[in-house]
Structure formats: C-alpha cells, structure tokens
Design a protein around this motif. Structure first.
Motif, PDB file in Angstrom:
ATOM      1  N   THR A  99       0.554  -1.544  -0.242  1.00 58.03           N
ATOM      2  CA  THR A  99      -0.292   0.101   0.186  1.00 58.03           C
ATOM      3  C   THR A  99       0.808   0.925   0.060  1.00 58.03           C
ATOM      4  O   THR A  99       0.643   2.817  -0.351  1.00 58.03           O
ATOM      5  N   VAL A 138       3.239   2.287  -1.856  1.00 63.46           N
ATOM      6  CA  VAL A 138       3.141   2.161  -3.442  1.00 63.46           C
ATOM      7  C   VAL A 138       1.914   2.852  -4.139  1.00 63.46           C
ATOM      8  O   VAL A 138       1.291   3.656  -4.512  1.00 63.46           O
ATOM      9  N   ARG A 139       0.904   2.012  -3.426  1.00 60.41           N
ATOM     10  CA  ARG A 139      -0.817   2.499  -3.697  1.00 60.41           C
ATOM     11  C   ARG A 139      -1.837   1.166  -3.649  1.00 60.41           C
ATOM     12  O   ARG A 139      -1.591  -0.068  -3.204  1.00 60.41           O
ATOM     13  N   SER A 140      -2.788   1.812  -2.885  1.00 53.97           N
ATOM     14  CA  SER A 140      -3.992   0.944  -2.566  1.00 53.97           C
ATOM     15  C   SER A 140      -5.195   0.459  -3.542  1.00 53.97           C
ATOM     16  O   SER A 140      -5.613  -0.494  -3.162  1.00 53.97           O
ATOM     17  N   THR A 172      -5.398  -0.510  -7.789  1.00 57.60           N
ATOM     18  CA  THR A 172      -4.999  -0.527  -9.567  1.00 57.60           C
ATOM     19  C   THR A 172      -5.842  -1.490 -10.540  1.00 57.60           C
ATOM     20  O   THR A 172      -6.824  -1.679  -9.912  1.00 57.60           O
ATOM     21  N   GLU A 217     -11.043  -2.213 -10.724  1.00 57.89           N
ATOM     22  CA  GLU A 217      -9.713  -1.997 -10.080  1.00 57.89           C
ATOM     23  C   GLU A 217      -9.881  -2.884  -9.175  1.00 57.89           C
ATOM     24  O   GLU A 217     -11.006  -3.654  -8.616  1.00 57.89           O
ATOM     25  N   ARG A 264       4.500  -5.097  -5.419  1.00 63.28           N
ATOM     26  CA  ARG A 264       4.510  -3.540  -5.947  1.00 63.28           C
ATOM     27  C   ARG A 264       4.795  -2.889  -7.202  1.00 63.28           C
ATOM     28  O   ARG A 264       4.808  -2.194  -7.052  1.00 63.28           O
ATOM     29  N   MET A 281       1.432  -2.227  -8.706  1.00 69.61           N
ATOM     30  CA  MET A 281       0.692  -1.667  -7.852  1.00 69.61           C
ATOM     31  C   MET A 281       1.467  -0.024  -8.428  1.00 69.61           C
ATOM     32  O   MET A 281       0.857   0.742  -8.294  1.00 69.61           O
ATOM     33  N   ASP A 282       2.222  -0.163  -9.063  1.00 66.03           N
ATOM     34  CA  ASP A 282       3.059   1.146  -9.074  1.00 66.03           C
ATOM     35  C   ASP A 282       2.500   1.742 -10.822  1.00 66.03           C
ATOM     36  O   ASP A 282       2.896   2.439 -11.292  1.00 66.03           O
ATOM     37  N   GLU A 283       1.443   0.884 -11.415  1.00 66.28           N
ATOM     38  CA  GLU A 283       1.168   0.686 -12.797  1.00 66.28           C
ATOM     39  C   GLU A 283       1.747   1.031 -13.874  1.00 66.28           C
ATOM     40  O   GLU A 283       1.138   2.219 -14.650  1.00 66.28           O
TER      41      GLU A 283
END
Length: 615
Positions: A384, A386-388, A390, A396, A432, A435-437
């Motif tokens: 999280t 990195v991002r919650s 994606t 989503e 990870r 999640m960083d897209e």
C-alpha cells in the motif's frame, strides 16, 4: 491379461510431520517399473520430503517404505554434497576405465549433453577441481554423475535449475526416450511445465497432506484436476477458473507447439466449451494504446557494443503498445544488455532509440534490493506504500486482493518482509511493480523460486494487464503462455524473429552446431556493403588448437558468470541486512555496480571466443 508392473518402491500409510505441519497423512503410493512421475504442488507442501522418504533419506513418523529387492536408487537434491577436493573425473566416472565409458554410447551422450563433450570442456576438463566451481556447474556435475551411474530409481529435485532452453530440451529427450529400460523408474519435482509434459507419464500432486495421482503429464493433470473439481462441486471457484483457463490455452496451443497435449481432446473440449481465450488481445492493445500512444520503443539501425565487441549490429526492432515479446538466447549473447539498452541504461554505439513520451517502465529483475528498504514492514504495508488500488482487466483491484491472488493469503499479509522466503520476496516484488501501474513491464527470469500455482496466478494476472510486456526466460512454457511472439539473440549480432517460437530457436541452434559455425541471418538475407550482388565477408579460418583454446575460454567465462550471479545473490542478502545503515548500503551498492561491469566484460570475452569455438 498381463500382470501389472511391479512396484520398485512404495509408501504404505506414510505420515510425515514438520513442526506443526502435516506433510504426508496416511499416504500410500508407489513407483512402478516404467513409471515417469512428475511431482507438483505448492512450495513448502512436502514435495522434497516425499522424495526423501522414497529414497530413504527422510525417515517416516509413521508407516513404512517398501522397496523391491536389489533396486538401486539415486537422488539429485536441491543441495549437492560433492567433495570439494574431488576432480570432475572422480565425481562423474569414479573407477570406470576409459575404454568402458568411452565405448558406452549412453555415457558419451550424457557427457556431451551436460559437460560439453567427452573432454568435459564445459567444466574445464577432467582434472578440474570441484571446490572453485559455481553452483550451476556443481549442479550439472551432480546430474551427470547420477545419469552415468544410472540407478534403477532416478529421483530428481528441480533438475532444470541452471539449465538453459537447450539443456532442458536435451534432458527431457534423454529421460523420455533414451534412458527408459526394464526395471527403471523416474520421479521428478520441477516447476518447468513444458518439461513435465515432455517427460511424465503420471503426475502426483502433493496438497494438504495427500498425494493425488493422475495419469499423463502436466496437460493431462490440468484436465483431470478441473474434472475432479467439477465432480466434487468444489467451492474454490477462482482456483477452478484458473485451471479451466489454463486448460483452454493448452487445448488451443500456441502456433509453435509441435505435439498435442496428452489428454483426450473430446473430454477437454467438453470442459472448456465456451471458455474464451486467456487474453482478449484486441481489447488489451486498444487499452494499451490509450495509455501509451502509438510509440513505445523504436530501436532503429542500432549497434550495441561492450568494449570493442559488437553485441548487436544494425538491428531494427519496433515494439508497440500491447506487444508481448519473449526473448531467448545463448549465454553471453547480451539479453540483459538488451533490456538495459531499452531502459536507457546502456548507450548505443550507433543508431537510435526512440522511447514514447508516456512510457513508464518497471523491471522484475533477478535482484531483490528494492525490498531492502522495507525489510521491517509488513507485506501489506509495503504494497500500500506504492498504491492502495490499481486497474487490472478493466476493474479496480485493491492491494490486498492482488496480494491474495499472488499467494499472500490471510495472516501472511501481516508477515514481516525480512522474514519472507525467496519465492515470497519474488512475489512481493511483482505485486509492488504492478501496483505502481507501469505501462511497460520487463521480466528477467521470473520463474526463479516460484511454484507452478504461483506461476499460473502470475500469468492469470498478466492476462488482464494492458501494457507492453518483455520476458527473458529459459522456461519455454512460460514464454509461450505469457507472450505472443518470441525473438532470439544467437550471438552473431542479430535479433532473430521466431514465428515458430522456442521450437524454431532449438532448430536454429541445432543447425548452428551441425554446421560448425554461427548462423548469420544478415549474411543470407541482407545485401552486402558492396551492393546486392556482392559477396558476404568470408568467415575466418581457425586452427584446431585455436578452436580448443576458444572452447576452454568459453567454459571458463561461463563458470565465471555463474560465480558472479552467486555473488550477486550474497550481495543482495548483505544489502537486506544493511537496510538501516546508509553508509554500508552505499558501499554495497557500489559493489553491485562493479559486479555489473564485470558481467559485461565477461559477456564481451564470451562473444570474442564464440566464433572461434564453433570452428
């Protein structure tokens, strides 16, 4: 009616416990004469313990092992026990007289397939000492010794580790067609699904303390598992759907597959009726184009050098949005350098690289140092950060949900990153990155430390990921499953498209060996600098002494590369331990940079010797 084949070895009501985990619970299975059994299951589920129980190196807590009289057994474990002061000759041939082993075609084939010939050139010759060898060399040496000894029951735990695509193909052919004899059996644990399908006549799945037995190789096992779940009306809907998707892919098969899966086509068709292809390629490309635009990477008339040696010469490669490429190649041909070129980390000697303005690259390398900083965090917190949330497959997805799909279930998401196993750290690294897209994803040997279920889950996640994918791997099943096209680096300065996939690569390599020279696609398809009617530059002639010396150089450099890779692993462990010490971490980072420079220099030396070594 013919009597069923006799058991070579069997477990009778076996029970094995490790701490609080029950690995085997009242299990009765046997290996019969002629069996070639592939063993699958999650990491830590008891596969290696099962092998140890069958060969007698792991005592049972309950039950018994029944072995037929006079049956010999030999096992390749994941950790070798070779004498460091022994020579290659002593390990592989023992007391065999030269006229005995040299006159045995089977032994000569093993030596050629694993040690580079009857002079063991790939390991530095018969008098080379085991101690200084890399882990990969020791692995090949132990495997060669076991195959030369030829026990009745051959037990192999991850034999494809450290083997390239050609080595895996050779071993599969040897075990399935040349080794089988009366009174012999094979038991093998591996995550290499192509190898399982090529070798196995039966499959054992180790799960929840039980051993489930299936007829046929990996493809047949996937079919039978789906059918078992359907009949039992299991509630593991996601797991069943994953298996159905993989079965659908196996049934269709990529264009490069040369043999049909070993299950009944009618049964497979009934089970996957209406199952869509694993990926909606048109929709993914459309979505990828909205994220990336029309341009990703344009490598135009590019020449790549390391020192004074040319890795790629005048190569043009255009990679577009949504493209999925697999990259194969001989050791030292520059696969890792190619990835660094595309990331702008290695300069071009000539030509140009144009990168799309919206490109965001993420690379799953063989290094895990980006996790060092979060070694004290929980798994879910490290994700999280990195991002919650994606987007995958147009939906989503939360960090927790994606982690669960990649094997971090329940309380494991609260585990400390520093306490994770190698395979778990690899999975966390992948989560990870997603999640960083990123919109461009590069995977460098992604199968390391991962079991089949995890690989299947990774493929399932990437089926819905809209972006450009580049995969470097020796795992041909993974390459054909994850990517739509494959290219090869053959060590001759070219980048060869492979419409026929990995099978075409193996055919090209076979022709190179038979011809005694490196194949140059440019010399046969492109006009020379003198014009379309000009002749290509003649190949240099080498004396037998120069060829022998070049082959020794290749063997030495490959050993050095293996040792460098092991040093990198050790260095990453040290970096993890120094995560809170900036000074020490800076020193270790500099050491890592030095190792990368040494690797490039060794690749250069390898290429310089490769042409002469082919004669």
């Amino acid at each position: 009616m013919a009597a069923p084949p006799a058991n070579l070895v069997a477990l009778d009501r076996a029970r094995l416990v490790a701490g609080t985990q029950v690995l085997l619970d009242d299990v009765s299975v046997g290996v019969s004469d002629g069996d070639r059994i592939g063993v699958v299951g999650r990491n830590g589920g008891g596969k290696s313990s099962l092998l140890g129980a069958l060969v007698g190196t792991r005592p049972l807590d309950e039950g018994r092992v029944v072995r037929a009289g006079g049956v010999s057994a030999g096992m390749l474990g994941q950790v070798d026990a070779l004498d460091p002061v022994a020579t290659v000759r002593e390990v592989v041939l023992g007391d065999l007289a030269e006229h005995v082993w040299a006159g045995d075609p089977r032994v000569r084939e093993v030596l050629d397939g694993l040690l580079g010939g009857t002079d063991a050139q790939a390991l530095g010759g018969w008098d080379a000492v085991v101690g200084p060898m890399s882990g990969g060399e020791r692995r090949r040496l132990a495997l060669a010794a076991l195959l030369v000894a030829d026990p009745d029951l051959l037990v192999l735990d991850e034999p494809t580790n450290h083997l390239d695509v050609e080595g895996v193909a050779w071993l599969a052919a040897y075990l399935s067609s040349r080794r089988p004899r009366s009174g012999s059996g094979l038991l093998v644990v591996t995550h290499d699904r192509w190898f399982l399908d090529a070798v196995s006549t039966r499959t054992w799945e180790v799960a929840d303390g039980q051993v489930h037995v299936y007829e046929g190789g990996y493809a047949a096992y996937v079919l039978a598992r789906v059918e078992r779940q359907r009949v039992a009306k299991v509630t593991e809907e996601r797991r069943a759907n994953l298996a159905r998707k993989e079965l659908a892919w196996l049934r269709r098969g990529p264009p490069a597959r040369t043999s049909k899966p070993r299950f009944r086509i009618e049964a497979a068709t009934a089970l996957i009726e209406g199952e869509p292809p694993p990926r909606d390629s048109v929709e993914l490309v459309r979505f990828a184009t909205t994220r990336l635009g029309k341009d990703v990477f344009d490598l135009v008339d590019a020449t790549v050098t390391v020192g004074d040696r040319t890795l790629l010469e005048d190569v043009t490669w255009r990679i577009g949005p949504g493209d999925r490429y697999g990259v194969v190649g001989v050791n030292g041909a520059g696969k890792s350098t190619l990835l660094r070129v595309l990331q702008g980390q290695h300069p071009l000697a000539a030509g140009r690289l144009r990168t799309g303005k919206t490109v965001q690259v993420a690379c799953l390398s063989q290094e895990l140092r980006e996790l060092d900083r979060v070694a004290g965090w929980s798994v879910i917190d490290s994700i999280t950060e990195v991002r919650s949330f994606t987007m995958i497959g147009g939906k989503e997805v939360s960090a927790s949900s994606l982690a669960q799909r990649l094997g971090f279930t329940g309380g494991r998401q609260q585990s400390r990153v520093g306490d994770l196993s190698g395979g778990e750290r690899r999975r966390l690294q992948f989560v990870r990155l997603l999640m960083d897209e990123p919109n461009v994803l590069m995977l460098d040997e992604p199968t390391n430390d991962l079991d089949i279920d995890t690989l299947t889950s990774m493929e399932d996640v990437l089926d819905g990921w809209a972006g450009t994918l580049l995969v470097v791997s020796h795992d041909r099943y993974l390459l054909e499953r994850m990517t739509d096209r494959q290219v090869a680096l053959l060590g001759d300065g070219t980048l060869r498209d492979l419409p026929g996939g990995v099978e075409q690569y193996l055919e090209l390599r076979a022709r190179i060996r038979e011809a005694g020279r490196v194949t140059s696609a440019r010399s046969t398809s492109a006009p020379s600098s003198a014009g379309s009617g000009g002749a290509s530059t003649p190949r240099a002639a080498y004396t037998p002494a120069q060829v022998r010396e070049a082959r020794k150089t290749l063997a030495r450099v490959e050993r050095a590369l293996d040792r460098l890779h092991e040093e990198e692993v050790l260095l990453h462990d040290q970096m993890a331990a120094a995560a809170t010490d900036p000074t020490r971490l800076a020193e270790l980072t500099e050491a890592q940079r030095t190792l990368a420079e040494q690797e490039e220099a060794l690749e250069l030396e390898w290429l310089e010797a490769s042409e002469a070594a082919e004669g």
